[in-house]
Design a protein around this motif. Sequence first.
Motif, PDB file in Angstrom:
ATOM      1  N   ALA A 175      92.303 -48.351  10.536  1.00  0.00           N
ATOM      2  CA  ALA A 175      92.296 -49.669  11.172  1.00  0.00           C
ATOM      3  C   ALA A 175      92.623 -49.524  12.655  1.00  0.00           C
ATOM      4  O   ALA A 175      93.591 -48.855  13.014  1.00  0.00           O
ATOM      5  N   PRO A 176      91.840 -50.119  13.548  1.00  0.00           N
ATOM      6  CA  PRO A 176      92.127 -50.038  14.983  1.00  0.00           C
ATOM      7  C   PRO A 176      93.504 -50.617  15.311  1.00  0.00           C
ATOM      8  O   PRO A 176      93.933 -51.603  14.704  1.00  0.00           O
ATOM      9  N   LEU A 177      94.173 -49.984  16.275  1.00  0.00           N
ATOM     10  CA  LEU A 177      95.522 -50.431  16.645  1.00  0.00           C
ATOM     11  C   LEU A 177      95.533 -51.875  17.133  1.00  0.00           C
ATOM     12  O   LEU A 177      96.472 -52.623  16.843  1.00  0.00           O
ATOM     13  N   ASP A 178      94.491 -52.279  17.857  1.00  0.00           N
ATOM     14  CA  ASP A 178      94.504 -53.655  18.356  1.00  0.00           C
ATOM     15  C   ASP A 178      94.409 -54.659  17.203  1.00  0.00           C
ATOM     16  O   ASP A 178      94.998 -55.740  17.248  1.00  0.00           O
ATOM     17  N   VAL A 179      93.674 -54.285  16.146  1.00  0.00           N
ATOM     18  CA  VAL A 179      93.596 -55.154  14.966  1.00  0.00           C
ATOM     19  C   VAL A 179      94.958 -55.235  14.285  1.00  0.00           C
ATOM     20  O   VAL A 179      95.404 -56.310  13.866  1.00  0.00           O
ATOM     21  N   LEU A 180      95.650 -54.107  14.169  1.00  0.00           N
ATOM     22  CA  LEU A 180      96.985 -54.105  13.567  1.00  0.00           C
ATOM     23  C   LEU A 180      97.924 -55.011  14.356  1.00  0.00           C
ATOM     24  O   LEU A 180      98.654 -55.825  13.780  1.00  0.00           O
ATOM     25  N   ARG A 181      97.898 -54.887  15.673  1.00  0.00           N
ATOM     26  CA  ARG A 181      98.811 -55.692  16.507  1.00  0.00           C
ATOM     27  C   ARG A 181      98.501 -57.184  16.412  1.00  0.00           C
ATOM     28  O   ARG A 181      99.398 -58.017  16.512  1.00  0.00           O
ATOM     29  N   GLN A 182      97.235 -57.518  16.223  1.00  0.00           N
ATOM     30  CA  GLN A 182      96.843 -58.931  16.131  1.00  0.00           C
ATOM     31  C   GLN A 182      97.175 -59.554  14.766  1.00  0.00           C
ATOM     32  O   GLN A 182      97.069 -60.765  14.593  1.00  0.00           O
ATOM     33  N   SER A 183      97.565 -58.716  13.817  1.00  0.00           N
ATOM     34  CA  SER A 183      97.723 -59.190  12.437  1.00  0.00           C
ATOM     35  C   SER A 183      99.139 -59.644  12.104  1.00  0.00           C
ATOM     36  O   SER A 183      99.414 -60.009  10.960  1.00  0.00           O
ATOM     37  N   VAL A 184     100.034 -59.623  13.064  1.00  0.00           N
ATOM     38  CA  VAL A 184     101.410 -60.017  12.788  1.00  0.00           C
ATOM     39  C   VAL A 184     101.510 -61.530  12.624  1.00  0.00           C
ATOM     40  O   VAL A 184     100.710 -62.288  13.175  1.00  0.00           O
ATOM     41  N   GLY A 185     102.481 -61.955  11.845  1.00  0.00           N
ATOM     42  CA  GLY A 185     102.694 -63.387  11.657  1.00  0.00           C
ATOM     43  C   GLY A 185     103.543 -63.668  10.448  1.00  0.00           C
ATOM     44  O   GLY A 185     103.893 -62.770   9.675  1.00  0.00           O
ATOM     45  N   THR A 186     103.892 -64.930  10.295  1.00  0.00           N
ATOM     46  CA  THR A 186     104.651 -65.387   9.125  1.00  0.00           C
ATOM     47  C   THR A 186     103.757 -66.302   8.300  1.00  0.00           C
ATOM     48  O   THR A 186     103.027 -67.140   8.846  1.00  0.00           O
ATOM     49  N   PHE A 187     103.815 -66.134   6.992  1.00  0.00           N
ATOM     50  CA  PHE A 187     102.955 -66.868   6.070  1.00  0.00           C
ATOM     51  C   PHE A 187     103.828 -67.497   4.986  1.00  0.00           C
ATOM     52  O   PHE A 187     104.753 -66.867   4.485  1.00  0.00           O
ATOM     53  N   LYS A 188     103.495 -68.723   4.625  1.00  0.00           N
ATOM     54  CA  LYS A 188     104.365 -69.459   3.692  1.00  0.00           C
ATOM     55  C   LYS A 188     103.524 -70.321   2.765  1.00  0.00           C
ATOM     56  O   LYS A 188     102.559 -70.953   3.196  1.00  0.00           O
ATOM     57  N   SER A 189     103.908 -70.336   1.471  1.00  0.00           N
ATOM     58  CA  SER A 189     103.177 -71.149   0.497  1.00  0.00           C
ATOM     59  C   SER A 189     104.004 -72.354   0.074  1.00  0.00           C
ATOM     60  O   SER A 189     105.212 -72.399   0.271  1.00  0.00           O
ATOM     61  N   GLY A 190     103.312 -73.326  -0.538  1.00  0.00           N
ATOM     62  CA  GLY A 190     103.992 -74.501  -1.057  1.00  0.00           C
ATOM     63  C   GLY A 190     104.917 -74.192  -2.211  1.00  0.00           C
ATOM     64  O   GLY A 190     105.752 -75.023  -2.589  1.00  0.00           O
ATOM     65  N   GLU A 191     104.786 -72.995  -2.795  1.00  0.00           N
ATOM     66  CA  GLU A 191     105.659 -72.602  -3.902  1.00  0.00           C
ATOM     67  C   GLU A 191     106.973 -72.004  -3.412  1.00  0.00           C
ATOM     68  O   GLU A 191     107.798 -71.587  -4.216  1.00  0.00           O
ATOM     69  N   GLY A 192     107.156 -71.939  -2.084  1.00  0.00           N
ATOM     70  CA  GLY A 192     108.416 -71.443  -1.536  1.00  0.00           C
ATOM     71  C   GLY A 192     108.395 -69.985  -1.124  1.00  0.00           C
ATOM     72  O   GLY A 192     109.388 -69.465  -0.604  1.00  0.00           O
ATOM     73  N   ASP A 193     107.266 -69.275  -1.343  1.00  0.00           N
ATOM     74  CA  ASP A 193     107.170 -67.878  -0.923  1.00  0.00           C
ATOM     75  C   ASP A 193     106.960 -67.800   0.581  1.00  0.00           C
ATOM     76  O   ASP A 193     106.140 -68.542   1.143  1.00  0.00           O
ATOM     77  N   ILE A 227      93.196 -65.272  12.123  1.00  0.00           N
ATOM     78  CA  ILE A 227      93.853 -65.102  10.824  1.00  0.00           C
ATOM     79  C   ILE A 227      94.507 -66.420  10.425  1.00  0.00           C
ATOM     80  O   ILE A 227      95.315 -66.981  11.162  1.00  0.00           O
ATOM     81  N   ILE A 228      94.129 -66.930   9.245  1.00  0.00           N
ATOM     82  CA  ILE A 228      94.649 -68.222   8.795  1.00  0.00           C
ATOM     83  C   ILE A 228      95.463 -68.127   7.508  1.00  0.00           C
ATOM     84  O   ILE A 228      96.260 -69.019   7.214  1.00  0.00           O
ATOM     85  N   ARG A 229      95.260 -67.054   6.735  1.00  0.00           N
ATOM     86  CA  ARG A 229      96.008 -66.915   5.476  1.00  0.00           C
ATOM     87  C   ARG A 229      96.261 -65.438   5.196  1.00  0.00           C
ATOM     88  O   ARG A 229      95.577 -64.554   5.736  1.00  0.00           O
ATOM     89  N   PHE A 230      97.219 -65.203   4.317  1.00  0.00           N
ATOM     90  CA  PHE A 230      97.564 -63.857   3.877  1.00  0.00           C
ATOM     91  C   PHE A 230      97.508 -63.859   2.356  1.00  0.00           C
ATOM     92  O   PHE A 230      98.255 -64.590   1.697  1.00  0.00           O
ATOM     93  N   ALA A 231      96.582 -63.091   1.792  1.00  0.00           N
ATOM     94  CA  ALA A 231      96.450 -63.013   0.334  1.00  0.00           C
ATOM     95  C   ALA A 231      97.384 -61.917  -0.174  1.00  0.00           C
ATOM     96  O   ALA A 231      97.143 -60.736   0.059  1.00  0.00           O
ATOM     97  N   LEU A 232      98.440 -62.343  -0.841  1.00  0.00           N
ATOM     98  CA  LEU A 232      99.463 -61.434  -1.348  1.00  0.00           C
ATOM     99  C   LEU A 232      99.330 -61.365  -2.857  1.00  0.00           C
ATOM    100  O   LEU A 232      99.671 -62.328  -3.557  1.00  0.00           O
ATOM    101  N   GLY A 233      98.810 -60.232  -3.357  1.00  0.00           N
ATOM    102  CA  GLY A 233      98.598 -60.154  -4.793  1.00  0.00           C
ATOM    103  C   GLY A 233      97.570 -61.199  -5.201  1.00  0.00           C
ATOM    104  O   GLY A 233      96.410 -61.103  -4.844  1.00  0.00           O
ATOM    105  N   SER A 234      98.008 -62.239  -5.880  1.00  0.00           N
ATOM    106  CA  SER A 234      97.066 -63.228  -6.409  1.00  0.00           C
ATOM    107  C   SER A 234      97.084 -64.565  -5.681  1.00  0.00           C
ATOM    108  O   SER A 234      96.320 -65.457  -6.020  1.00  0.00           O
ATOM    109  N   ARG A 235      97.962 -64.710  -4.670  1.00  0.00           N
ATOM    110  CA  ARG A 235      98.073 -66.017  -3.997  1.00  0.00           C
ATOM    111  C   ARG A 235      97.732 -65.907  -2.516  1.00  0.00           C
ATOM    112  O   ARG A 235      98.037 -64.920  -1.870  1.00  0.00           O
ATOM    113  N   GLN A 236      97.118 -66.979  -1.986  1.00  0.00           N
ATOM    114  CA  GLN A 236      96.842 -67.032  -0.558  1.00  0.00           C
ATOM    115  C   GLN A 236      97.892 -67.903   0.133  1.00  0.00           C
ATOM    116  O   GLN A 236      98.009 -69.095  -0.164  1.00  0.00           O
TER     117      GLN A 236
END
Length: 472
Positions: free
Chosen positions: A388-406, A459-468
């Motif tokens: 993965a290109p380094l610039d893509v890695l750097r652009q991928s940082v963020g916090t993601f939160k679901s309605g289930e509290g994750d 980037i608008i969502r993070f798919a973690l296992g089975s949830r977005q």
Amino acid sequence: MGTHVWEKPFEAYAQKLIDEVQVPGAIVAVAKDGELIYEKSFGYRDREEQAPIDLDTVFGIGSITKSYTCVAIMQLQEAGKLSIHDPVVKYLPEFRTPDESHTKAITIQHFMTHTLGLPPLSSLFPGMLESMKDDPAAEELLALPELQGLEPIHTYEQLMDYIAKQPIELLGAPGSEFSYSNDAYALLGAIIERASGQPYEDYVKEHILEPLGLTRSVFHIEELGDDLNHSMLYSAVTKDGVKEVLRTPIWWDAPAMRAAGFLKASARDMLRYADVYRTGGSANGVRILSGASVAEMVTPIVKVDALKGYGYGLGIQPFGENATLIQHTGGIKGVTAHLLIVPEAGITGILLTSISDSPIQALTLGLLNSLLGRPLETPYATVDSYEAPLDVLRQSVGTFKSGEGDQVTVKFDEENERLVLAMGGKELPLRPIGEDAYLFTERNVDTSVRFVRSADGTIIRFALGSRQLPVA
């Protein structure tokens, strides 16, 4: 039932994991071609009473309930009372999403495959509110800001009204995006009720549990009466950095969401139930579903991630070179469970534990490796790395939160030039395996994650296992 050469190494491996996570009680049971070949209990069903666990001890099974719900749907299709390709609004005219045309396009199959387009919602909490509010173990959870002011959800109609009022952004057209949905499965219960004319629980008892002789499978622990052969519930708390496992006996319930995860069962019952998938519809000498319906249930209709697919209430993935793993996990307060079927080997298995954070995936991996003659810690599958290109890695940082509290945070580790996933007090390196796709490894178990982008590349969502999880 003889002794196998793999038993002692597996039990040492399992005991180490169980001690590490402080699991109060667990049972592992395996059958081959329908005959019990292995059973082993760890700890106690009630730690304080030192009450033993056996094949008839009833545990919660959580979301494994979803497979029973899909059996019911397929039975109703065979009976001509519905088609899985029917629009959901044919049975649930009250159901609404933010887009009317989207709503009308959602079918029963989209509910069954978690592809209706809804992100994870907070519905489960108001659904369980009545049973949670008197439970000291729920105090910290109920104090979360997003759970304040919620009204209890008791009925399917209230659940549909709650969903309709959520300020959500749909994930995509029906069928286009997988994101695990307890709400969809809860409402499959409503469809079963309206198509059959029976309450969901009564239908499951009459058409699945009773025909198969599953006498130790119940929706309410009170149905066991004076029979105390059921698991106590335990919860982990951390005080001053020290983990403590507490006895927390109140079972949580959600009347409108029982089809999503509230069945309880013994290991013996679960092995008999698993035979339905091993044999193509029969168990205990009774056929409850056609071979064609079972085959459809265990076909990966939708791709979950780089490793897994999903059928109807069941996950499907390759295991090793020549085997298929059909499985589903379950987890809720005081419950972690894993049902597994390896049809090529004639194997069915169940793992049941009495705490919500048990290392169930690692236990299952060790068991499967043992059964199929692989080294104990061999990964589920081998996945090639990706540059993965380094610039893509750097652009991928963020916090993601679901309605289930994750909530999770993705950071860039400058020193090692890699992404790191921060969640649950841990920081886990992410290994690139494809464009916007990564793996993290915990206790030898790989979990696939990916970033979801909008049309303009944001980037608008993070798919973690089975949830977005949407960007926070």
